[in-house]
Design a protein around this motif. Structure first.
Motif, PDB file in Angstrom:
ATOM      1  N   VAL A  80       0.775  -1.266  -0.067  1.00  0.00           N
ATOM      2  CA  VAL A  80      -0.104   0.206   0.020  1.00  0.00           C
ATOM      3  C   VAL A  80       0.808   1.188  -0.139  1.00  0.00           C
ATOM      4  O   VAL A  80       1.689   1.396   0.686  1.00  0.00           O
ATOM      5  CB  VAL A  80      -0.908   0.130   1.226  1.00  0.00           C
ATOM      6  N   ASP A 100      -2.618   5.455  -1.651  1.00  0.00           N
ATOM      7  CA  ASP A 100      -3.663   4.382  -1.171  1.00  0.00           C
ATOM      8  C   ASP A 100      -4.401   4.110   0.171  1.00  0.00           C
ATOM      9  O   ASP A 100      -3.780   4.921   0.871  1.00  0.00           O
ATOM     10  CB  ASP A 100      -2.999   2.927  -1.808  1.00  0.00           C
ATOM     11  N   MET A 109      -9.476  -2.652  -0.192  1.00  0.00           N
ATOM     12  CA  MET A 109      -7.963  -1.915  -0.417  1.00  0.00           C
ATOM     13  C   MET A 109      -8.371  -1.121  -1.840  1.00  0.00           C
ATOM     14  O   MET A 109      -8.563  -1.584  -2.716  1.00  0.00           O
ATOM     15  CB  MET A 109      -7.040  -2.884  -0.530  1.00  0.00           C
ATOM     16  N   HIS A 110      -7.916   0.475  -1.550  1.00  0.00           N
ATOM     17  CA  HIS A 110      -8.046   1.285  -2.993  1.00  0.00           C
ATOM     18  C   HIS A 110      -6.378   1.536  -3.288  1.00  0.00           C
ATOM     19  O   HIS A 110      -5.651   2.050  -2.498  1.00  0.00           O
ATOM     20  CB  HIS A 110      -8.646   2.371  -2.600  1.00  0.00           C
ATOM     21  N   LYS A 111      -6.251   1.140  -4.275  1.00  0.00           N
ATOM     22  CA  LYS A 111      -4.971   1.114  -4.819  1.00  0.00           C
ATOM     23  C   LYS A 111      -4.540   1.209  -6.272  1.00  0.00           C
ATOM     24  O   LYS A 111      -5.298   0.455  -7.095  1.00  0.00           O
ATOM     25  CB  LYS A 111      -3.888  -0.084  -4.356  1.00  0.00           C
ATOM     26  N   ASP A 112      -3.974   2.281  -6.612  1.00  0.00           N
ATOM     27  CA  ASP A 112      -3.574   2.485  -8.177  1.00  0.00           C
ATOM     28  C   ASP A 112      -4.951   2.595  -8.829  1.00  0.00           C
ATOM     29  O   ASP A 112      -4.918   2.267  -9.958  1.00  0.00           O
ATOM     30  CB  ASP A 112      -2.796   1.456  -8.662  1.00  0.00           C
ATOM     31  N   ASN A 137      -3.501   2.263   6.736  1.00  0.00           N
ATOM     32  CA  ASN A 137      -2.388   2.594   5.951  1.00  0.00           C
ATOM     33  C   ASN A 137      -1.008   2.447   7.077  1.00  0.00           C
ATOM     34  O   ASN A 137      -1.304   1.862   8.006  1.00  0.00           O
ATOM     35  CB  ASN A 137      -2.315   4.079   5.394  1.00  0.00           C
TER      36      ASN A 137
END
Length: 436
Positions: A310, A314, A326-329, A353
């Motif tokens: 992360v 993110d 998970m909020h990623k890219d 995080n």
């Protein structure tokens, strides 16, 4: 500072994945070979109690006795050499901080100490010598910087080979019993069992930076047998100039401008590094499970194996106690029916995080029951987790991830733990692996 630490850690994690580190090896220098061949006397004051290590039978790192008697050992008292290069910290400050760190590590080695006030401290470091390496007198205008004796390399990186040199042998001051006009170097101190670990203090500034905790370690197979000529990195990064002595050895660095809790991060990352290196396959297998370094094995649709991936842009959220999002890219990934296990240095259960000690979420976890098989159908009992679980250690280790890490380590299999491995056998005490 916290972001720079995150970048360094993420870089190291990616480096672990970029190479097969089980093949890391090197040739011992001539000085180490000569040290191994010497028959130096054992350290003074060793006892006859073989439940305590070191003892009169075993007193050196990587000793086969440690493996053979792993389950018999009830306390570790490793001998510690402490160096200070920080011109703005006097010997009294260094001694106090070292004693505080030793107490925190001892507390963190009390298996389930948060619940059992009688749980004994298994890891009890003893300082064999403090070495004051400040500039004397301190040059004007340099009161908050490192001594000229600090082993600097290109681009102000720390060099590790000098710690093994004749020059530093003189600084350490251990007289060679066979040649009173010379001093034992670090290779000899390691082979004699006079020193099991080295800590050094300095200022992280434009003059120097060092790895948090590095180790050159003997590698083992699944049956705990040492692999001939197989040894390599086993810490949080590795300096290329650190020589192999023929026995496992760890060197940890402490920034005197940061606190005790930050120092505990060094040791936490060292544990993660030992697993990442697969130095001890048994340890890696179970540590990866405990620390949740196997997320995409447990949940094949999840894109990463650990939350260390992360980034600063993110985020993670827990819309229910058993849902991780998970909020990623620019993409969203969801794990349903998620129950956290033990977490890792940067991510307690419920963390959003890196370094999140104030998450408002309550999540489900097995951290306090990991491998106890004390729940329904022989599974680990699940319980609620919130940050109040580790706040009791705020005073002991107030900064960085310190209070979480004391609690985290108390949840790892320690002395007299009732955990079970995959074969239903008692889980080994993880702390003994530190000196394999």
């Amino acid at each position: 500072m916290r972001f720079s630490c995150f970048v360094l850690t993420l870089t190291i994690v990616l480096a672990w994945h970029a190479a097969d580190l089980t093949t890391a090896q090197t040739t011992a220098p001539a000085e180490a070979t000569r040290a191994a061949a010497r028959k130096l006397p054992p350290p003074p004051g060793l006892g006859d109690d073989l439940s305590v290590w070191p003892n009169r039978v075993s007193y050196r790192n990587s000793d086969p006795w440690l493996i053979e008697h792993h389950d018999r050992i009830r306390v570790l008292k490793p001998r510690l050499l402490v160096l200070n290069f920080s011109n703005d910290r006097d010997p009294a400050w260094i001694q106090q901080r070292t004693e505080e760190t030793i107490r925190a590590l001892a507390e963190s080695s009390r298996y389930h100490g948060f619940r059992n006030p009688d749980a004994p401290a298994f890891l009890q470091y003893e300082v064999v010598k403090y070495v004051d390496l400040r500039d004397m007198p301190i040059p004007e205008g340099r009161a908050a910087r490192n001594s000229a004796k600090y082993p600097r390399g290109p681009r102000q990186n720390t060099l590790y080979a000098p710690f093994y040199s004749p020059e530093f042998a003189r600084h350490y001051g251990f007289v060679d019993p066979e040649q009173p006009d010379r001093h034992l170097d670090l290779h000899e101190l390691i082979h004699a069992g006079l020193v099991h670990e080295l800590w050094f203090y300095g200022v992280h500034d434009d003059e120097g930076a060092a790895f948090e905790s590095v180790e050159f370690k003997q590698y083992y197979d699944e049956a705990f047998k040492p692999l001939p000529e197989r040894f390599g990195r086993s810490g949080n990064g590795h300096p290329r100039d650190m020589p192999w002595s023929g026995r496992s050895f760890r060197i940890s660095w402490f920034n005197t401008n940061r606190g005790l809790g930050c120092a505990l991060e060094n040791f936490g990352h060292a544990l993660e590094g030992t697993a990442n290196a697969n130095a001890i396959p048994y340890f890696k297998k179970y540590f990866d499970e405990f620390a949740e370094f196997n997320l995409n094995t447990r949940f094949p649709e999840f894109p990463v194996d650990r939350l260390y991936a992360v980034g600063p842009d993110d985020k993670i959220e827990y819309p229910t106690p058993t849902t991780l999002v998970m909020h990623k890219d620019g993409k969203t990934h969801t794990i349903e029916n998620y129950v956290a296990m033990g977490g890792n240095v940067h991510f307690p259960p419920g963390a959003r995080n890196h370094y999140d000690l104030v998450s408002p979420y309550t999540v489900q976890t097995t951290i306090e029951n990991w491998r106890l098989r004390n729940g329904p159908d022989g599974q680990d009992r699940v319980h609620e987790f919130e940050r109040a679980r580790f706040e009791a250690y705020h005073e002991l280790a107030p900064d960085c991830m310190g209070r979480w890490l004391v609690y985290w380590r108390q949840c790892m299999p320690g002395l007299d733990n009732p955990c079970r491995d995959d074969d239903g056998k008692p889980m080994k005490n993880w702390w003994v692996f530190l000196f394999y």
